[in-house]
Design a protein around this motif. Structure first.
Motif, PDB file in Angstrom:
ATOM      1  N   MET A  29      84.914  13.840 113.341  1.00 56.54           N
ATOM      2  CA  MET A  29      84.609  12.789 114.312  1.00 56.54           C
ATOM      3  C   MET A  29      83.121  12.482 114.229  1.00 56.54           C
ATOM      4  SD  MET A  29      86.301  10.972 116.694  1.00 56.54           S
ATOM      5  CE  MET A  29      87.784  11.911 116.911  1.00 56.54           C
ATOM      6  N   LYS A  30      82.807  11.206 114.163  1.00 57.81           N
ATOM      7  CA  LYS A  30      81.414  10.769 114.090  1.00 57.81           C
ATOM      8  C   LYS A  30      81.125   9.862 115.278  1.00 57.81           C
ATOM      9  CE  LYS A  30      78.336   8.043 111.205  1.00 57.81           C
ATOM     10  NZ  LYS A  30      77.179   8.682 110.725  1.00 57.81           N
ATOM     11  N   LYS A  31      79.932  10.000 115.831  1.00 56.80           N
ATOM     12  CA  LYS A  31      79.503   9.111 116.911  1.00 56.80           C
ATOM     13  C   LYS A  31      78.801   7.919 116.269  1.00 56.80           C
ATOM     14  CE  LYS A  31      79.104  12.599 120.493  1.00 56.80           C
ATOM     15  NZ  LYS A  31      80.355  12.262 121.100  1.00 56.80           N
ATOM     16  N   MET A  32      79.222   6.727 116.677  1.00 58.02           N
ATOM     17  CA  MET A  32      78.620   5.508 116.157  1.00 58.02           C
ATOM     18  C   MET A  32      78.176   4.652 117.324  1.00 58.02           C
ATOM     19  SD  MET A  32      81.239   4.568 113.029  1.00 58.02           S
ATOM     20  CE  MET A  32      80.061   3.546 112.124  1.00 58.02           C
ATOM     21  N   GLN A  33      77.173   3.811 117.082  1.00 54.09           N
ATOM     22  CA  GLN A  33      76.688   2.908 118.125  1.00 54.09           C
ATOM     23  C   GLN A  33      76.511   1.514 117.535  1.00 54.09           C
ATOM     24  OE1 GLN A  33      72.507   2.746 119.948  1.00 54.09           O
ATOM     25  NE2 GLN A  33      73.715   3.786 121.551  1.00 54.09           N
ATOM     26  N   PHE A  34      76.912   0.523 118.349  1.00 52.62           N
ATOM     27  CA  PHE A  34      76.772  -0.882 117.976  1.00 52.62           C
ATOM     28  C   PHE A  34      76.182  -1.624 119.158  1.00 52.62           C
ATOM     29  CE2 PHE A  34      80.397   1.014 115.835  1.00 52.62           C
ATOM     30  CZ  PHE A  34      80.085   0.775 114.510  1.00 52.62           C
ATOM     31  N   LYS A  35      75.334  -2.628 118.877  1.00 54.25           N
ATOM     32  CA  LYS A  35      74.696  -3.409 119.941  1.00 54.25           C
ATOM     33  C   LYS A  35      74.687  -4.877 119.566  1.00 54.25           C
ATOM     34  CE  LYS A  35      71.266  -0.242 121.815  1.00 54.25           C
ATOM     35  NZ  LYS A  35      69.871  -0.082 122.206  1.00 54.25           N
ATOM     36  N   THR A  85      99.567  14.997 121.810  1.00 53.24           N
ATOM     37  CA  THR A  85      99.329  16.401 121.482  1.00 53.24           C
ATOM     38  C   THR A  85      99.526  16.586 119.984  1.00 53.24           C
ATOM     39  OG1 THR A  85     101.650  16.983 121.909  1.00 53.24           O
ATOM     40  CG2 THR A  85     100.097  17.237 123.750  1.00 53.24           C
ATOM     41  N   GLY A  86      98.951  17.658 119.479  1.00 55.49           N
ATOM     42  CA  GLY A  86      99.106  17.989 118.073  1.00 55.49           C
ATOM     43  C   GLY A  86      98.015  17.409 117.204  1.00 55.49           C
ATOM     44  N   PRO A  87      98.049  17.752 115.920  1.00 56.57           N
ATOM     45  CA  PRO A  87      96.982  17.370 114.991  1.00 56.57           C
ATOM     46  C   PRO A  87      96.757  15.867 114.857  1.00 56.57           C
ATOM     47  CG  PRO A  87      98.517  18.920 113.955  1.00 56.57           C
ATOM     48  CD  PRO A  87      99.064  18.585 115.301  1.00 56.57           C
ATOM     49  N   VAL A  88      97.826  15.076 114.845  1.00 57.32           N
ATOM     50  CA  VAL A  88      97.671  13.621 114.689  1.00 57.32           C
ATOM     51  C   VAL A  88      96.914  13.052 115.880  1.00 57.32           C
ATOM     52  CG1 VAL A  88      98.892  11.422 114.573  1.00 57.32           C
ATOM     53  CG2 VAL A  88      99.697  13.354 113.224  1.00 57.32           C
ATOM     54  N   GLU A 127      93.105  13.959 115.969  1.00 60.50           N
ATOM     55  CA  GLU A 127      92.247  13.204 115.049  1.00 60.50           C
ATOM     56  C   GLU A 127      91.692  11.932 115.674  1.00 60.50           C
ATOM     57  OE1 GLU A 127      94.066  12.333 111.297  1.00 60.50           O
ATOM     58  OE2 GLU A 127      94.833  14.370 111.090  1.00 60.50           O
ATOM     59  N   TRP A 128      92.336  11.431 116.716  1.00 52.65           N
ATOM     60  CA  TRP A 128      91.972  10.159 117.316  1.00 52.65           C
ATOM     61  C   TRP A 128      91.386  10.297 118.713  1.00 52.65           C
ATOM     62  CZ3 TRP A 128      91.862   6.140 114.129  1.00 52.65           C
ATOM     63  CH2 TRP A 128      92.578   6.253 112.944  1.00 52.65           C
ATOM     64  N   GLN A 129      91.294  11.518 119.234  1.00 53.36           N
ATOM     65  CA  GLN A 129      90.795  11.708 120.592  1.00 53.36           C
ATOM     66  C   GLN A 129      89.281  11.554 120.627  1.00 53.36           C
ATOM     67  OE1 GLN A 129      92.577  15.518 121.456  1.00 53.36           O
ATOM     68  NE2 GLN A 129      94.476  14.573 122.145  1.00 53.36           N
ATOM     69  N   GLY A 130      88.790  10.864 121.654  1.00 55.02           N
ATOM     70  CA  GLY A 130      87.360  10.642 121.800  1.00 55.02           C
ATOM     71  C   GLY A 130      87.106   9.561 122.828  1.00 55.02           C
ATOM     72  N   PHE A 131      85.865   9.106 122.862  1.00 58.28           N
ATOM     73  CA  PHE A 131      85.454   8.129 123.864  1.00 58.28           C
ATOM     74  C   PHE A 131      84.961   6.846 123.211  1.00 58.28           C
ATOM     75  CE2 PHE A 131      85.466  11.888 126.414  1.00 58.28           C
ATOM     76  CZ  PHE A 131      85.737  11.450 127.694  1.00 58.28           C
ATOM     77  N   ASN A 176      87.086   8.509 114.163  1.00 57.45           N
ATOM     78  CA  ASN A 176      87.788   9.353 113.211  1.00 57.45           C
ATOM     79  C   ASN A 176      87.092   9.200 111.857  1.00 57.45           C
ATOM     80  OD1 ASN A 176      89.692   9.697 110.992  1.00 57.45           O
ATOM     81  ND2 ASN A 176      91.263   9.963 112.552  1.00 57.45           N
ATOM     82  N   ASP A 177      86.867  10.315 111.157  1.00 57.84           N
ATOM     83  CA  ASP A 177      86.108  10.296 109.901  1.00 57.84           C
ATOM     84  C   ASP A 177      86.625   9.269 108.901  1.00 57.84           C
ATOM     85  OD1 ASP A 177      84.435  12.277 110.867  1.00 57.84           O
ATOM     86  OD2 ASP A 177      85.525  13.915 109.886  1.00 57.84           O
ATOM     87  N   GLU A 178      87.933   9.073 108.837  1.00 62.24           N
ATOM     88  CA  GLU A 178      88.479   8.132 107.853  1.00 62.24           C
ATOM     89  C   GLU A 178      88.251   6.676 108.238  1.00 62.24           C
ATOM     90  OE1 GLU A 178      93.187   7.644 108.701  1.00 62.24           O
ATOM     91  OE2 GLU A 178      92.533   9.696 108.295  1.00 62.24           O
TER      92      GLU A 178
END
Length: 154
Positions: A1-7, A99-102, A105-109, A130-132
């Protein structure tokens, strides 16, 4: 998981930008950049409920036409200032997978911050990606914000 910012800076009052960004019809317009079928659904009886604690399904269609998207919860909504969405899983057809691995991979803010100065509103988006999807969002999110700017300034 990567944090990205856009403005982006939009030549419109913050109340207009906030409303246009979250209104169902205009939301569909600016997010069509991500998916032409982009939309949101609220499982409650209140259409387009962005209130704190509300569940929202952010949906679209896959290349084969299958319903897909994200399961989100509004964790904060301070009108004209800040909206926080927590993604807890994915929508796969009629199923919500949280729940689970799938799902993990998509959980976040995804957080939207709004600030107005001299009639110009700065919209800042902070998102866990998500990294991909990093390369996709690096290209596509600026285009979506450009579309939002176009709608707000029309």
């Amino acid at each position: 998981m990567k944090k990205m910012q856009f403005k982006t800076d939009i030549n419109a009052p913050v109340a207009n930008v906030f409303s246009i960004m979250l209104d169902k019809e205009t939301f569909r317009q600016w997010t069509a950049v991500f998916n032409p079928e982009s939309d949101f659904e609220t499982p409650s009886s209140v259409e387009g409920n962005w209130h704190k604690g509300s569940k929202i399904l952010f949906i679209g269609a896959s290349k084969t036409g299958k319903r897909e998207g994200m399961v989100g919860w509004i964790r904060e909504n301070i009108p004209n200032k800040f909206v926080s969405i927590e993604y807890t899983g994915i929508v796969d057809g009629d199923d919500e997978i949280t729940t689970g691995p799938v799902a993990e991979e998509w959980q976040g803010f995804e957080n939207y911050s709004f600030a107005e100065k001299n009639g110009t509103t700065t919209v800042t988006v902070d998102i866990d990606v998500n990294d991909e999807m990093v390369d996709y969002f690096a290209v596509t999110y600026p285009k979506a914000l450009e579309k939002l700017k176009e709608i707000c300034e029309a």
